[in-house]
Design an enzyme around this catalytic site. Structure first.
Site, PDB file in Angstrom:
ATOM      1  N   GLU A  18      -7.679  57.477  39.771  1.00 49.70           N
ATOM      2  CA  GLU A  18      -7.384  56.876  41.071  1.00 49.70           C
ATOM      3  C   GLU A  18      -7.728  57.876  42.170  1.00 49.70           C
ATOM      4  OE1 GLU A  18      -3.116  56.173  41.325  1.00 49.70           O
ATOM      5  OE2 GLU A  18      -2.856  58.335  41.205  1.00 49.70           O
ATOM      6  N   LYS A  46       4.795  49.458  43.119  1.00 48.02           N
ATOM      7  CA  LYS A  46       5.274  50.529  43.999  1.00 48.02           C
ATOM      8  C   LYS A  46       6.702  50.188  44.466  1.00 48.02           C
ATOM      9  CE  LYS A  46       0.609  51.903  45.128  1.00 48.02           C
ATOM     10  NZ  LYS A  46      -0.289  52.547  46.097  1.00 48.02           N
ATOM     11  N   GLU A  88       0.965  59.465  44.496  1.00 53.80           N
ATOM     12  CA  GLU A  88       2.079  59.486  45.435  1.00 53.80           C
ATOM     13  C   GLU A  88       3.212  60.375  44.913  1.00 53.80           C
ATOM     14  OE1 GLU A  88       0.838  55.033  46.883  1.00 53.80           O
ATOM     15  OE2 GLU A  88       2.607  55.280  45.610  1.00 53.80           O
ATOM     16  N   ASN A 122       0.926  47.774  39.657  1.00 50.73           N
ATOM     17  CA  ASN A 122       1.912  48.758  40.123  1.00 50.73           C
ATOM     18  C   ASN A 122       2.523  48.221  41.408  1.00 50.73           C
ATOM     19  OD1 ASN A 122       3.366  50.964  41.001  1.00 50.73           O
ATOM     20  ND2 ASN A 122       1.578  52.178  41.575  1.00 50.73           N
ATOM     21  N   GLY A 169      -4.750  52.371  48.757  1.00 49.81           N
ATOM     22  CA  GLY A 169      -4.113  51.740  49.906  1.00 49.81           C
ATOM     23  C   GLY A 169      -4.886  51.887  51.201  1.00 49.81           C
ATOM     24  N   SER A 221      -7.546  50.452  45.556  1.00 53.20           N
ATOM     25  CA  SER A 221      -7.943  49.270  46.328  1.00 53.20           C
ATOM     26  C   SER A 221      -8.763  48.286  45.493  1.00 53.20           C
ATOM     27  CB  SER A 221      -8.718  49.694  47.585  1.00 53.20           C
ATOM     28  OG  SER A 221      -7.900  50.475  48.433  1.00 53.20           O
ATOM     29  N   HIS A 262       1.267  59.589  39.196  1.00 53.89           N
ATOM     30  CA  HIS A 262       0.610  58.836  40.268  1.00 53.89           C
ATOM     31  C   HIS A 262       0.461  59.756  41.477  1.00 53.89           C
ATOM     32  CE1 HIS A 262      -0.005  55.901  43.488  1.00 53.89           C
ATOM     33  NE2 HIS A 262      -0.381  55.055  42.546  1.00 53.89           N
TER      34      HIS A 262
END
Length: 249
Positions: free
Chosen positions: A171, A16, A102, A14, A177, A213, A100
């Site tokens: 996740e 991003k 985010e 991904n 991150g 991560s 996701h």
């Protein structure tokens, strides 16, 4: 049948909101060149919308597939800034990420909306990668399974036939991150719970990826867990050598 033996590993990068045409060319070339050495694992990259054609041009004759990071629930119309599943299909995308963390956090995407996006992707022949996961506060409160169950409910309600064509990704928000990674045992416990939900629906063969991560240094220990079928890789997917090392694990 042992579904663990029938579930082929899958590693998705991904990107991003990263990338430029020149840098992408180098990264995609490195992936295309190195991927044939990785066996027994499906490989894909989910890139920003503007770079889908570049990914297609670079990877179309390789063993690596490609996809997008989001999709609209609408087929077409007055939805400025949205991208439909049909448009993604025009670029020969195989995958699309939905839900996701985010997107859920920064754009307020609800569990119902995520399920609707997954369904829209399926209607266009794409494979949605449905992301679920809890925050640090939810984990510390012992609510991980409750959160996962809530997020999965509208997805599972689509039925076995639809869910059987998806991929799920766990996740933990607290590990994305941050450099913090769930231990293999922590991740396996949640994956086993997700597998139990899939088994209850009659689709235990659905692949469940871990994201948070993931690096070459921890990939092998995560992949050794029986219910972890691969990885959704963030930052490490921007370095071809590191991404391929994760896949090789």
């Amino acid at each position: 049948m042992n579904t663990e033996q029938t579930r082929k590993r899958l590693v998705i990068g991904n990107w991003k909101m990263h990338g430029q045409l020149t840098g992408n060319a180098s990264l995609l070339d490195g992936l295309r060149t190195g991927a044939p050495a990785v066996s027994g694992c499906d490989l894909s990259v989910c890139v920003p919308f503007p770079y889908l054609d570049q990914a297609r041009a670079s990877l179309q004759d390789s063993v690596i597939s490609w996809g997008a990071q989001d999709v609209s629930t609408h087929e077409q119309g007055a939805f400025t800034g949205e991208v439909s599943a049909g448009m993604l299909a025009d670029f020969a995308c195989q995958w699309v990420l939905v839900g996701h963390s985010e997107r859920r956090t920064l754009h307020g995407e609800t569990d119902r909306l995520v399920a609707a996006k997954a369904n829209a992707a399926l209607q266009a022949g794409l494979t949605p990668v449905v992301c679920v996961g809890e925050t640090l506060a939810e984990q510390e409160a012992g609510k991980t399974e409750d959160v996962i169950a809530r997020q999965l409910a509208p997805v599972l309600a689509l039925g076995a036939q639809q869910v059987g064509r998806m991929v799920l990704a766990y996740e933990p928000v607290w590990a994305i991150g941050t450099g913090r990674t769930a231990t293999p045992e922590q991740a396996q416990a949640v994956h086993a719970y997700i597998r139990s939900q899939l088994t209850g629906l009659g689709v235990p063969e659905v692949r469940v990826l871990y994201g948070g991560s993931v690096k070459a240094s921890n990939a092998a220990s995560l992949f050794a867990m029986p219910d972890i079928d691969g990885a959704l890789v963030g930052g490490a997917s921007l370095v071809a050598e590191e991404f391929l090392r994760i896949a090789a694990a």
